[in-house]
Each structure stands twice: as C-alpha cells, then as structure tokens.
Design an enzyme around this catalytic site. Sequence first.
Site, PDB file in Angstrom:
ATOM      1  N   LYS A 268       0.803  -1.225   0.000  1.00  0.00           N
ATOM      2  CA  LYS A 268       0.000   0.000   0.000  1.00  0.00           C
ATOM      3  C   LYS A 268       0.836   1.275   0.000  1.00  0.00           C
ATOM      4  CE  LYS A 268      -4.450  -1.578   1.520  1.00  0.00           C
ATOM      5  NZ  LYS A 268      -4.269  -3.051   1.521  1.00  0.00           N
TER       6      LYS A 268
ATOM      7  N   SER B 190       1.749  -9.845  -0.991  1.00  0.00           N
ATOM      8  CA  SER B 190       1.396  -8.415  -0.950  1.00  0.00           C
ATOM      9  C   SER B 190       1.613  -7.780   0.414  1.00  0.00           C
ATOM     10  CB  SER B 190      -0.058  -8.229  -1.384  1.00  0.00           C
ATOM     11  OG  SER B 190      -0.920  -9.074  -0.648  1.00  0.00           O
TER      12      SER B 190
ATOM     13  N   GLU C 166     -10.585   6.890   2.740  1.00  0.00           N
ATOM     14  CA  GLU C 166     -11.503   5.962   3.397  1.00  0.00           C
ATOM     15  C   GLU C 166     -10.695   4.729   3.757  1.00  0.00           C
ATOM     16  OE1 GLU C 166     -10.906   5.968   0.199  1.00  0.00           O
ATOM     17  OE2 GLU C 166     -10.542   3.817  -0.037  1.00  0.00           O
TER      18      GLU C 166
HETATM   19  C1  PLP Z   1      -5.171  -4.015   0.963  1.00  0.00           C
HETATM   20  C2  PLP Z   1      -4.496  -5.290   0.714  1.00  0.00           C
HETATM   21  C3  PLP Z   1      -4.818  -6.112  -0.397  1.00  0.00           C
HETATM   22  C4  PLP Z   1      -5.938  -5.806  -1.354  1.00  0.00           C
HETATM   23  O1  PLP Z   1      -5.788  -4.690  -2.143  1.00  0.00           O
HETATM   24  P1  PLP Z   1      -5.409  -4.727  -3.695  1.00  0.00           P
HETATM   25  O2  PLP Z   1      -5.699  -3.351  -4.141  1.00  0.00           O
HETATM   26  O3  PLP Z   1      -6.275  -5.757  -4.365  1.00  0.00           O
HETATM   27  O4  PLP Z   1      -3.984  -5.086  -3.784  1.00  0.00           O
HETATM   28  C5  PLP Z   1      -4.068  -7.255  -0.602  1.00  0.00           C
HETATM   29  N1  PLP Z   1      -3.084  -7.622   0.241  1.00  0.00           N
HETATM   30  C6  PLP Z   1      -2.768  -6.874   1.322  1.00  0.00           C
HETATM   31  C7  PLP Z   1      -1.666  -7.331   2.218  1.00  0.00           C
HETATM   32  C8  PLP Z   1      -3.460  -5.689   1.593  1.00  0.00           C
HETATM   33  O5  PLP Z   1      -3.125  -4.959   2.674  1.00  0.00           O
END
Ligand code: PLP
Length: 408
Positions: free
Chosen positions: A86, A376, A108
């Site tokens: 993020k 992610s 948000e």
């Molecule tokens: C917020 C989040 C997501 C989902 O958001 P995308 O916009 O689809 O990437 C995925 N993995 C993690 C660790 C997150 O914090």
Amino acid sequence: MSHKGYYREFGGAFIPEVLFSTIEELADAFQHTKEDPGFRREYEEILSTYSCRPTSLTFAENLTRTFGNARVYIKREDLNHTGAHKLNNVMGQGLLAKRMGKSRVIAETGAGQHGVATATMAARFGLQCTIYMGEMDVQRQRPNVFWMEQLGTEVIPVRDGTRILKDAINQALRDWITNIDSTHYVLGTACGPHPFPEMVTYFQSIIGREAREQIMEREGRLPTRVYACVGGGSNALGIFNAFLDDPVELVGVEAGGRGLDSGKHAARLASTDGSIGVAHGYKTYFLQDRDGQMKETHSVAAGLDYVGVSPVLSAMRDKRRIRFEAATDEEVLKAFSLVVRKEGLVPALESAHAFAQAFKELPDLSEDDIILINQSGRGDKDIFTIADALHDPGWEAFIKGKAEEYGA
Ligand SMILES: *Cc1c(COP(=O)(O)O)cnc(C)c1O
C-alpha cells in the site's frame, strides 16, 4: 470528461458535477508529473530510503522441494514500511498532492491498512490528514485506529448506513466536495473514477518492474505463471503489468470465502455472480442484486472483502489476458500454515489466497516451470483471525495431516 479512463466498456468517471474540475485537475497533474523524470526519481528515492525498495525476491526452496516440480519464487511486498504494498501508492499520491499545492489529504479505510499507510505518508510529508472509517470497522480494528491517531491523523467514525467501508467512501466524497481546494483524496486501490485506476496501477507497477528484473537475473528467463490476490486489484496490476506483453500466464485470485455456491464470497470475476454496473464513481463487475443493490461480501481477509473490482481487471478478464480464480477461507488458512512452517514467512491472509491457488496448480506443472507469487503484505495484523481459526479443535489435526500429505 474526456474519453480517457475507459478500459473496454469499464471505468469512466461517474461523479457529481461539482467534482468535474477537481478530477480533471488531478488527471492533468498526473499526466504531467508522470512525464517528468524528476518526479520519477523523487518517487523511487523515497521508496528506497523510506520503504525498503527494491523488495527482495525470495526463492522458496522448501516449498519447491515439497511440491517437487516448478521452482517457486516470492516477491516480498511484505517488507515495505507499514507491512504491505500500500505504501507504494500512497507515497506516490502524496508527492503528487504536494506538487499540486494541497495541504490536506483524506481517505476511506475498511480494515484500516490503507488508513495507516495514508496517515504515515501524511506525517512524513507534513500534510493534514483525515480518515473516514465505518463505526463497525473502528470497533473491529482498534490497533489501526490507535496508530492512525498516534500519527497525528483524525479518524472519523461513520455512523451512516451499515457503518462499514461503503459508508466511509460516501462520507469521504462529501468531505472532498466541501474542501476541494485544499484537499487530495488518496484512493487506496485501482478502482474509483478516472484517473485513479490508471494512477494507482502506475505507482504499483514498481512491483512487477523489479520482479521481472530480479527473476531474469536469477533464472535468465521469465516465470511460467504469476499469482496475485485481488481485492480492488492494485497489487495484482502492480505485478502483472510488467508481464502483459510476455508469454506469461497471469492468475488473479479472489476471495472464495465459504465457497462460490454459498453466496458468501467476494469473487466478482471468478464466479458467475458478478454483473456489470456503475457505483462508487466507475463501471465494473459488481456483486449486486437485480435492482443494483450491493450484496454483502465475505472473506477471511478483510482486504479482499469488497463488492467492486478494478475496471482494468474487468477488461482483462473479458479479453482473457488474466485468468481469475477463487480460494476459499479454508484453503487460504491451510496455505498460510504451510508457508509459515515451510519457509518461516508470514503472509497476510490476503496474500495467502495467491499461495492457495498456486498450491492447487503446482501438481500440474513440471520441473521446467517457474512460478512467481506476490506476497502483498505480512500477516501480523491477522493474529486474532488466525488464532480464532486455530481454536477449532479439528484444526491442528487437519494442518498436521495436510503437512504430512505435502511431505512434511
Ligand atoms: C489491501 C491489501 C490487499 C488488497 O488490495 P489490492 O488493491 O487488491 O492489492 C491485498 N493484500 C494486502 C496485504 C493488503 O493490505
């Protein structure tokens, strides 16, 4: 608005008239800054000195041995400051907001991760920050609210509607309309009105650019398949973007929740439950009923629990460039445990969806294949969810059985 911002029939900017000029100003500013090499340098510099970029590419030696065919690589977005991809997006938007002369940012947040990332960016760049969060989510996500406040951000609990993310989005939009001159709205994923899908994808594409270079350096060739989880779609687009023109299979994994037949999931593209509609400022596949009322979604991973999905991804699904699958909560918890025990890595439950799908497909691949999984974020935030799941008396036996099944 121009015709830009459409991906096939998806995307666009369906916004109240008072926001037209603001959105256009933002689109123009983004196009300009994107072409400025100085901006790109500044962006990469802040991410490398502040957020651990380039993030590592980890060869998952033990998982590779466990499944015994394809070589498994993991892109480590969990190593970013605040624990997920993020920050790539919010730092980019923060730099842009400063260039546009804005003194304040708003956002948000649902689970609170995007709120924490935005509050962090605001602290670093000296911007005022207000975060809108449904009252239900404020109660469920106390630690994130605490950290946002420590960072100097004002967290406003939203008491309208069902007091969750979609109500927070409406309040944030109202704030933006009232404070257009001073304020930039930091959208958290590749959704919403143009130019957000394009802009968020641009900032997240640093993931794929690095990963492609790293895997070429390590293996001298491209991966067979790339896996990423899909909430709004920003980490998936971020890693996929670098491979779009290559013969690489791209697999987006949505939240299958309690199963696609249960109705309790967030699989907008992988199930037949999604239908095209307009909401939250853009056109895409939504989980909605026949009257266009948004359905309730479910996922063990809060970050994937959303009714809409990036218009860029909707277009790529219809073009068949990206394959979409869903992993159930149970498959995800199982995959999570396997990654922790085999590699000593702690993926976020969102990221564990990508692992779960990869594990389902690994038996069909061969020793000549390479797969790349986007981790992610990290799973520290999921401690209570995972602990609850482990309370189930059948769980330990189940995990043990599975680990043995995988040759542990
Ligand atoms: C917020 C989040 C997501 C989902 O958001 P995308 O916009 O689809 O990437 C995925 N993995 C993690 C660790 C997150 O914090």
